[in-house]
Design a protein around this motif. Structure first.
Motif, mmCIF file in Angstrom:
data_model
loop_
_atom_site.group_PDB
_atom_site.id
_atom_site.type_symbol
_atom_site.label_atom_id
_atom_site.label_comp_id
_atom_site.label_asym_id
_atom_site.label_seq_id
_atom_site.Cartn_x
_atom_site.Cartn_y
_atom_site.Cartn_z
ATOM 1 N N ARG A 32 -34.181 39.428 26.734
ATOM 2 C CA ARG A 32 -33.119 38.585 26.195
ATOM 3 C C ARG A 32 -31.790 39.350 26.195
ATOM 4 O O ARG A 32 -30.742 38.805 26.517
ATOM 5 N N ASN A 63 -27.254 33.126 20.346
ATOM 6 C CA ASN A 63 -28.304 32.481 21.133
ATOM 7 C C ASN A 63 -29.316 33.509 21.647
ATOM 8 O O ASN A 63 -30.522 33.292 21.577
ATOM 9 N N ASN A 66 -31.721 35.314 18.834
ATOM 10 C CA ASN A 66 -32.907 34.485 18.619
ATOM 11 C C ASN A 66 -33.665 34.773 17.324
ATOM 12 O O ASN A 66 -34.872 34.608 17.260
ATOM 13 N N SER A 67 -32.972 35.239 16.291
ATOM 14 C CA SER A 67 -33.635 35.462 15.005
ATOM 15 C C SER A 67 -32.635 35.269 13.873
ATOM 16 O O SER A 67 -31.885 36.187 13.542
#
Length: 162
Positions: A32, A63, A66-67
């Motif tokens: 990511r 984005n 992601n957490s």
């Protein structure tokens, strides 16, 4: 953000998702972060015509991170709920982007780094098996990325005060 940037954000997120599908190695968080770095190259190449580049980069980093829980942990003030167990070392590009954009809580970063550094120091003579179980290497890597973010934020604050 304006309508044009909203459209570009969606395009970049779509490209980001395509990039993710091309990586088939390493930990998902690293994938990511690598994709985010590649997207930032594209964003910077087109940046001359945008007035709110920081907002676009921030949304892309959120984005990729992601957490929400992990992000909340480093944005909020230090409290009894501040966790030391998250692995920030898997997202160095996103973490540094957050720091450059002033999106993190400096006192919380210092608190987490200092607590993790204490744990690393406390277990520095542990056997390899114990060090693995105690996640000494992970804590060290987290300290490193948190320290980088702290330095970025302190430079940002000192630059603004100069």
């Amino acid at each position: 953000m304006n309508e044009h940037l909203d459209k570009k954000l969606l395009e970049f997120i779509e490209t980001y998702n395509k990039l993710l599908s091309t990586f088939d190695y390493g930990v998902g968080e690293f994938q990511r972060d690598i994709a985010l770095g590649m997207i930032y190259v594209l964003v910077d190449a087109q940046a001359a015509c945008w007035s709110s580049l920081e907002e676009l980069k921030l949304q892309l980093a959120i984005n990729a991170f992601n957490s929400d829980e992990m992000l909340k942990n480093i944005r909020d003030d230090v409290s009894d709920n501040t966790s030391l167990s998250f692995n920030y070392c898997y997202s160095p590009i996103a973490m540094k982007a957050f720091a450059e954009l002033g999106y993190l809580n400096l006192s919380t970063l210092i608190y987490i780094r200092d607590r993790l550094a204490h744990e690393v120091h406390k277990h520095r003579n542990a056997s390899p098996m114990a060090a693995c179980m105690l996640n000494v290497q992970g804590d060290s890597m987290n300290c490193s990325i948190l320290n980088d973010c702290i330095e970025i934020m302190e430079k940002r604050v000192n630059g603004a005060n100069a």
